[in-house]
Design a protein around this motif. Sequence first.
Motif, short mmCIF file in Angstrom:
data_model
loop_
_atom_site.label_atom_id
_atom_site.label_comp_id
_atom_site.label_asym_id
_atom_site.label_seq_id
_atom_site.Cartn_x
_atom_site.Cartn_y
_atom_site.Cartn_z
N GLY A 110 0.82 -1.20 0.00
CA GLY A 110 0.00 0.00 0.00
C GLY A 110 0.85 1.26 0.00
O GLY A 110 1.98 1.28 0.51
N ALA A 111 0.32 2.33 -0.56
CA ALA A 111 1.03 3.61 -0.60
C ALA A 111 0.34 4.59 0.32
O ALA A 111 -0.82 4.44 0.67
N ARG A 112 1.07 5.62 0.70
CA ARG A 112 0.50 6.65 1.56
C ARG A 112 0.92 8.02 1.04
O ARG A 112 1.86 8.15 0.26
N ALA A 113 0.21 9.05 1.49
CA ALA A 113 0.53 10.39 1.04
C ALA A 113 1.92 10.79 1.55
O ALA A 113 2.28 10.51 2.69
N ALA A 114 2.67 11.43 0.68
CA ALA A 114 4.02 11.83 1.04
C ALA A 114 3.99 12.96 2.06
O ALA A 114 3.12 13.83 2.02
N ARG A 115 4.99 12.97 2.98
CA ARG A 115 5.10 14.01 4.00
C ARG A 115 6.21 14.98 3.61
O ARG A 115 7.34 14.56 3.34
N GLN A 116 5.87 16.26 3.59
CA GLN A 116 6.86 17.27 3.22
C GLN A 116 7.76 17.57 4.40
O GLN A 116 7.31 17.66 5.54
N SER A 121 16.20 19.38 6.88
CA SER A 121 15.98 18.04 7.44
C SER A 121 17.26 17.23 7.40
O SER A 121 18.09 17.35 6.49
N SER A 122 17.43 16.41 8.44
CA SER A 122 18.62 15.57 8.53
C SER A 122 18.55 14.35 7.61
O SER A 122 19.53 13.61 7.49
N LEU A 123 17.42 14.15 6.95
CA LEU A 123 17.30 13.01 6.04
C LEU A 123 18.25 13.19 4.85
O LEU A 123 18.36 14.29 4.29
N PRO A 124 18.92 12.14 4.45
CA PRO A 124 19.79 12.25 3.28
C PRO A 124 18.96 12.37 2.00
O PRO A 124 17.80 11.97 1.96
N ASP A 125 19.58 12.94 0.97
CA ASP A 125 18.91 13.01 -0.33
C ASP A 125 18.80 11.60 -0.92
O ASP A 125 19.72 10.78 -0.80
N LYS A 162 15.00 11.86 1.42
CA LYS A 162 14.09 12.90 0.93
C LYS A 162 14.39 13.17 -0.54
O LYS A 162 15.54 13.06 -0.99
N ALA A 163 13.33 13.51 -1.28
CA ALA A 163 13.47 13.77 -2.72
C ALA A 163 12.69 15.03 -3.06
O ALA A 163 11.67 15.34 -2.44
#
Length: 256
Positions: A110-116, A121-125, A162-163
């Motif tokens: 299942g897919a879910r809505a993306a969170r901005q 943010s510390s998330l890597p690209d 993150k993208a």
Amino acid sequence: MLLAVLIAWAVTSGGGKGGSHDDSKAPGSSPAGSITPGPSGSGPAISEQPGGGGESDGSGGSDGDEDGSSGGGSAGTGGSSGSSDANGGGQDTGSGSASGSSAGSASGSGARAARQVSAGSSLPDCAPGPIRLTLKTELSYAPDKKPKFRLFATNTSSTACKADFGPKSAVFTVTEAGGDDDEVWSSKDCPRKPAPVLLEVPAGTTVVHTVEWDRTRSAPKCATPPPGKAKPGTYLVEVKAPGEPVQRASFVLAKD
């Protein structure tokens, strides 16, 4: 001598208890003193009257008693009510999330809505390799409906990232099908919010990013576009993202 004469007279005159003799009856016609039973039958004796009352003969009772209720029962409720969408092609519906087989076709789950997330943010690209993109849209849109393009992103790696799905990074373009495939609209021509749109893509998860088109035409660098909105017909939408294969889908703008 006298005694013998008296005895003879008594016999011939029917004296005593013998009673009179009827000469009109045939010999042996008097009732017998006892009745001898005849031979007994070989079959079983009848103990009930023929056709004993209350026995069922399989006819269901008296004529005209059935009302048909034995085969009725309640009407079935099976069948899906409203479970199939109007486009008939298995395309996902709804603006924020995907469900059922449409999401499964992108990732198997299942897919879910993306969170901005914010730029800090510390998330890597996200690296191009682990991210898989799939583009979906409905097959047909009524005249009063705005087409929605859904971009599914699946992170096949074990690390969240993150993208950028902003209008200048994940570029959506609509062209007329057939002929010269003239460009009708593009998200990079004159975006209202040109800034990056950074979305979190969790590890092993599919998220969906939705772009809505209002049917107006666009021109590069915010030049004046041709007047009027897109006419009924068949169109192609494609999305280009850095390092990813181009994704395409077709749809129809229906007539009134």
